[in-house]
Design a protein around this motif. Structure first.
Motif, PDB file in Angstrom:
ATOM      1  N   HIS A 236     -10.001  -5.380 -24.037  1.00  0.00           N
ATOM      2  CA  HIS A 236     -10.320  -5.698 -25.588  1.00  0.00           C
ATOM      3  C   HIS A 236      -9.262  -4.080 -26.115  1.00  0.00           C
ATOM      4  O   HIS A 236      -8.475  -4.871 -26.902  1.00  0.00           O
ATOM      5  CB  HIS A 236     -11.749  -4.256 -25.641  1.00  0.00           C
ATOM      6  N   VAL A 237      -8.803  -3.191 -24.889  1.00  0.00           N
ATOM      7  CA  VAL A 237      -7.525  -2.403 -25.778  1.00  0.00           C
ATOM      8  C   VAL A 237      -6.533  -3.061 -25.399  1.00  0.00           C
ATOM      9  O   VAL A 237      -5.579  -3.107 -26.259  1.00  0.00           O
ATOM     10  CB  VAL A 237      -7.303  -1.227 -24.640  1.00  0.00           C
ATOM     11  N   ARG A 243      -2.548  -7.111 -30.485  1.00  0.00           N
ATOM     12  CA  ARG A 243      -2.545  -7.212 -32.600  1.00  0.00           C
ATOM     13  C   ARG A 243      -2.168  -6.423 -33.740  1.00  0.00           C
ATOM     14  O   ARG A 243      -1.291  -6.334 -34.088  1.00  0.00           O
ATOM     15  CB  ARG A 243      -4.192  -7.480 -32.522  1.00  0.00           C
ATOM     16  N   ALA A 244      -1.751  -4.794 -32.997  1.00  0.00           N
ATOM     17  CA  ALA A 244      -1.396  -3.818 -33.727  1.00  0.00           C
ATOM     18  C   ALA A 244       0.090  -3.489 -33.859  1.00  0.00           C
ATOM     19  O   ALA A 244       0.787  -2.549 -34.170  1.00  0.00           O
ATOM     20  CB  ALA A 244      -1.782  -2.427 -33.624  1.00  0.00           C
ATOM     21  N   GLY A 245       0.212  -4.259 -31.816  1.00  0.00           N
ATOM     22  CA  GLY A 245       1.430  -4.369 -32.307  1.00  0.00           C
ATOM     23  C   GLY A 245       2.460  -2.827 -31.328  1.00  0.00           C
ATOM     24  O   GLY A 245       3.220  -2.240 -32.050  1.00  0.00           O
ATOM     25  N   ILE A 246       1.277  -1.433 -31.003  1.00  0.00           N
ATOM     26  CA  ILE A 246       2.050  -0.465 -30.513  1.00  0.00           C
ATOM     27  C   ILE A 246       1.127  -0.173 -29.044  1.00  0.00           C
ATOM     28  O   ILE A 246       0.703  -1.566 -28.592  1.00  0.00           O
ATOM     29  CB  ILE A 246       0.645   0.312 -31.139  1.00  0.00           C
TER      30      ILE A 246
END
Length: 310
Positions: A236-237, A243-246
């Motif tokens: 999940h992480v 998805r967030a690109g971080i």
């Protein structure tokens, strides 16, 4: 039991200080082997002495941390295994050892704080349970002090023997029940965040996600065979990170902190509810045992003496 928990938390605090000290030396530019040698010369920590001597003989730091030079408690041994796993993952992935040791030190300090909180919360209920558990013996002695032959009443007839056996069994059952409740209140599920922390360490060394997960799986197999699984949480992480690109490292550390807070809260809750749970053996075992050994013999003596005078 409380002193054992206190000593264990102090030992884990010492492990946190040791990890912080090694990290400070590494940040100053000292190589790991020399850093451990300095700490071994100081002789303030048995683990540091054992690792320093092992490194001087050409052995690996990881093996020396795992084996140590003393016989620690199970929880301290598990904490050392976590330190060894983190050191191994950092070495294999090329992650900064100092930052890895700082993270381990923070984790150990949190674990020590949790165990101290639980010990404080348990102090009152455990002391109360111990004092109440001797009530049957107090009742038996009280009758003897008053001049009643309570021992003779318990051993002089089948009814007395039944009361004696029943009272002793109930007293033993109540003591065992109390110990079980206390043991369950102090049990923890280990470091439920360790896999997340190790993966964060591996990723900080620049390893690809697949490689980092393989390193963590190998470290868990070698050093933490009983460690908690966090596969779904890790997925999940990592998905959120993609998805967030971080970078995933910060998210993994944040999730690890959340898990540790939950574990600490669960331990405190279990300790707080122990006072209520201890009422069960008190009502079902200790008080009936008190009646069997302290009150019933007096009644037997009075009744038998009354009939003897008729």
């Amino acid at each position: 039991m409380r002193s054992d928990r206190a000593a264990r938390s102090l030992a884990i605090d010492g492990l946190a200080i040791l990890a912080d000290t090694v990290a400070t030396l590494l940040e100053a530019g000292i190589v790991p082997e020399v850093a451990w040698a300095y700490l071994a010369e100081a002789g303030n920590d048995p683990l540091a002495v054992a690792v320093g001597r092992a490194v001087a003989r050409g052995e690996s730091v990881v093996a020396a941390i795992v084996h140590g030079g003393d016989a620690p408690s199970r929880r301290v041994k598990e904490a050392r295994a976590v330190l060894a796993a983190a050191w191994w993952v950092a070495s294999e992935s090329g992650a900064p050892l100092a930052a890895c040791l700082r993270a381990c030190a923070d984790s150990f300090r949190g674990q020590g704080d949790t165990e101290r909180d639980i010990a404080v919360a348990l102090a009152g209920p455990v002391l109360t349970a111990r004092m109440v558990s001797i009530l049957p013996l107090v009742g038996l002695l009280f009758g003897a002090v008053l001049g009643f032959d309570t021992v003779g009443a318990l051993t002089g007839s089948p009814v007395g023997w039944g009361l004696l056996i029943g009272g002793v069994l109930l007293m033993g059952l109540g003591a065992a029940w109390n110990r079980m409740l206390v043991r369950r209140a102090t049990q923890t599920n280990g470091d439920r965040a360790i896999e997340l922390e190790l993966l964060s360490v591996a990723l900080s060394g620049g390893a690809a996600i697949a490689v980092a997960r393989e390193l963590v799986a190998e470290a868990t197999r070698r050093f933490l065979p009983g460690g908690a699984e966090a596969g779904s949480t890790v997925d999940h992480v990592l998905q959120l990170s993609a998805r967030a690109g971080i970078p995933a490292g910060g998210l993994l550390r944040s999730e690890a902190d959340r898990r540790r807070r939950e574990s600490r809260s669960a331990g405190q809750t279990a300790a707080s509810t122990l006072a209520v749970r201890l009422m069960l053996p008190l009502g079902l075992c200790v008080l009936p045992s008190f009646m069997f050994l302290g009150v019933a013999p007096l009644v037997l003596v009075i009744v038998s003496s009354t009939f003897a005078t008729l």
